[in-house]
Design a protein around this motif. Structure first.
Motif, mmCIF file in Angstrom:
data_model
loop_
_atom_site.group_PDB
_atom_site.id
_atom_site.type_symbol
_atom_site.label_atom_id
_atom_site.label_comp_id
_atom_site.label_asym_id
_atom_site.label_seq_id
_atom_site.Cartn_x
_atom_site.Cartn_y
_atom_site.Cartn_z
ATOM 1 N N ARG A 323 41.740 99.649 10.195
ATOM 2 C CA ARG A 323 42.687 100.759 10.058
ATOM 3 C C ARG A 323 43.484 100.906 11.345
ATOM 4 O O ARG A 323 42.958 100.748 12.446
ATOM 5 N N SER A 324 44.763 101.227 11.190
ATOM 6 C CA SER A 324 45.642 101.430 12.342
ATOM 7 C C SER A 324 46.138 102.870 12.367
ATOM 8 O O SER A 324 46.542 103.424 11.345
ATOM 9 N N TYR A 325 46.106 103.443 13.548
ATOM 10 C CA TYR A 325 46.627 104.780 13.798
ATOM 11 C C TYR A 325 47.813 104.606 14.743
ATOM 12 O O TYR A 325 47.629 104.305 15.933
ATOM 13 N N VAL A 326 49.017 104.760 14.227
ATOM 14 C CA VAL A 326 50.227 104.521 15.025
ATOM 15 C C VAL A 326 50.885 105.865 15.336
ATOM 16 O O VAL A 326 51.264 106.610 14.432
ATOM 17 N N LEU A 327 51.015 106.167 16.644
ATOM 18 C CA LEU A 327 51.650 107.405 17.072
ATOM 19 C C LEU A 327 53.011 107.153 17.713
ATOM 20 O O LEU A 327 53.750 108.106 17.984
ATOM 21 N N HIS A 328 53.336 105.882 17.963
ATOM 22 C CA HIS A 328 54.641 105.517 18.536
ATOM 23 C C HIS A 328 54.928 104.051 18.178
ATOM 24 O O HIS A 328 54.015 103.230 18.242
ATOM 25 N N PRO A 329 56.119 103.695 17.750
ATOM 26 C CA PRO A 329 57.380 104.468 17.746
ATOM 27 C C PRO A 329 57.542 105.364 16.513
ATOM 28 O O PRO A 329 58.514 106.102 16.411
#
Length: 370
Positions: A323-329
């Motif tokens: 699982r990936s948690y992307v906060l940027h971009p």
């Protein structure tokens, strides 16, 4: 917007409920409740607090499971009545109420349907969760702490008690590792799909140049193995007892009578000899206590090995994430196995992960069937 086809929707709800009832078997649940109720009513129940706790917990969980199925059936009946009433009176407010209740029942049925998929050997157990910081330095340690809070908040949302067993803090921020229990039936079945490597992408708050950082954390979930009793009952058929004359210093009765005992546990081959006491009865009792202690150690070692096998080998690095948690971009949390994704990352880190868990359970069942 097209009008809701309530008759068709209600038929679908009843069909789904029928499938759930076929799996959960309300008749069997009622029989189980009757047995547990009788056990819970025993006057000597609390003479053994640990056993009593197991009985009362099992009774509560089974009753709750039956109530959920029964109440959903009643809610579908009430919804049908509400729809009829709205049609007769041409009442927009009542129709809106029916729409809301339809959505709520569909959601609750979906959750209950997922529960029926949790039929693995350990799915009903409580869970022990361990989170370890992986690659990514201080960001990984901070991410590990974020994940721990996420799961504790998830448990809190559902009213599941938790106990933090161990925390190892990193030097600058966050956690090197943490272990906690989730004490609720089916906690392992639900959280087991969370096991694996989690990846966080964000602008690092620990980088004075404000660069984007990728970090990893490993989540391990194992079932809580039921505690072994301190006093293991050993069937007489599994024990071979030999008596012989004691040797060494000890006085006349020790050296002249067959008071020494050699006790062999046939299934494991463990041998205990005892000759310190003066009588054969005393030596036999002492040998049995020592044999029980050794068997307890063997059982715990087997439980630890089973836990390790169930936990698997989880790394926390590139090419391994689930699982990936992307906060940027941009902001998004996406499960790479199920393709389930949401854009509200704040809600996810605040424990709103039921969608991921349900998708994971369905994905696991689908993969097993395939």
């Amino acid at each position: 917007m097209a009008a809701t086809d309530f008759p068709a929707e209600i038929r679908d709800l009843r069909s789904t409920l029928g499938t759930i009832q076929a799996v959960s078997d309300p008749t069997a649940l009622q029989a189980k409740i009757a047995v547990l109720t009788e056990q819970a009513s025993a006057p000597d129940l609390w003479d053994d607090p640990e056993a009593a706790q197991k009985v009362t917990s099992a009774l509560s969980a089974t009753q709750s499971e039956l109530d959920r199925v029964d109440k959903l059936g009643a809610r579908i009946d009430d919804l049908e009545t509400l729809v009829e009433l709205a049609g007769e009176e041409d009442d927009a407010d009542t129709l809106a109420e029916a729409e809301a209740e339809l959505a709520a029942i569909s959601k609750d049925l979906g959750e209950l349907e997922v529960r029926t998929l949790l039929n693995g050997e350990y799915d009903q157990r409580e869970a022990v969760v361990t989170i370890r910081a992986g690659a990514g330095g201080v960001d990984a340690a901070d991410f590990a702490e974020m994940l721990m809070r996420m799961y504790l908040r998830w448990a809190e949302r559902h009213g599941y008690p938790t106990t933090v067993l161990d925390t190892s803090y990193a030097e600058e921020a966050g956690l090197k590792s943490a272990t906690f229990e989730v004490k609720a039936p089916y906690a392992f079945g639900h959280l087991s799909v969370e096991a694996g490597t989690h990846r966080l992408v964000r602008i690092s708050p620990f980088d004075n140049q404000g660069r984007r950082q990728t970090s990893f954390a490993a989540v391990e979930v194992i079932p809580l193995i039921e505690q072994s009793d301190d006093n293991i009952e050993i069937p007489e058929s599994e024990i071979k007892v030999d008596v012989f004359r004691s040797s060494g210093p000890g006085g006349q009765s020790v050296n002249t009578t067959d008071s020494a005992v050699r006790m062999t546990h046939i299934p494991t081959g463990i041998v205990v000899s005892m000759q310190n006491e003066k009588s054969q009865i005393q030596n036999r009792a002492a040998a049995l206590r020592v044999l029980q202690s050794r068997l307890l150690l063997v059982r715990k070692a087997e439980e630890d090995a089973k836990k390790k096998e169930l936990a698997g080998d989880i790394k926390a690095s590139w090419g391994d994430q689930m699982r990936s948690y992307v906060l940027h971009p941009y902001q998004m949390v996406k499960d790479l196995r199920t393709e389930h994704e949401v854009g509200n990352t704040s809600a996810v880190f605040d424990g709103d992960i039921d969608g991921f868990i349900e998708a994971g359970i369905r994905w696991r069942r689908s993969a097993a069937v395939d």
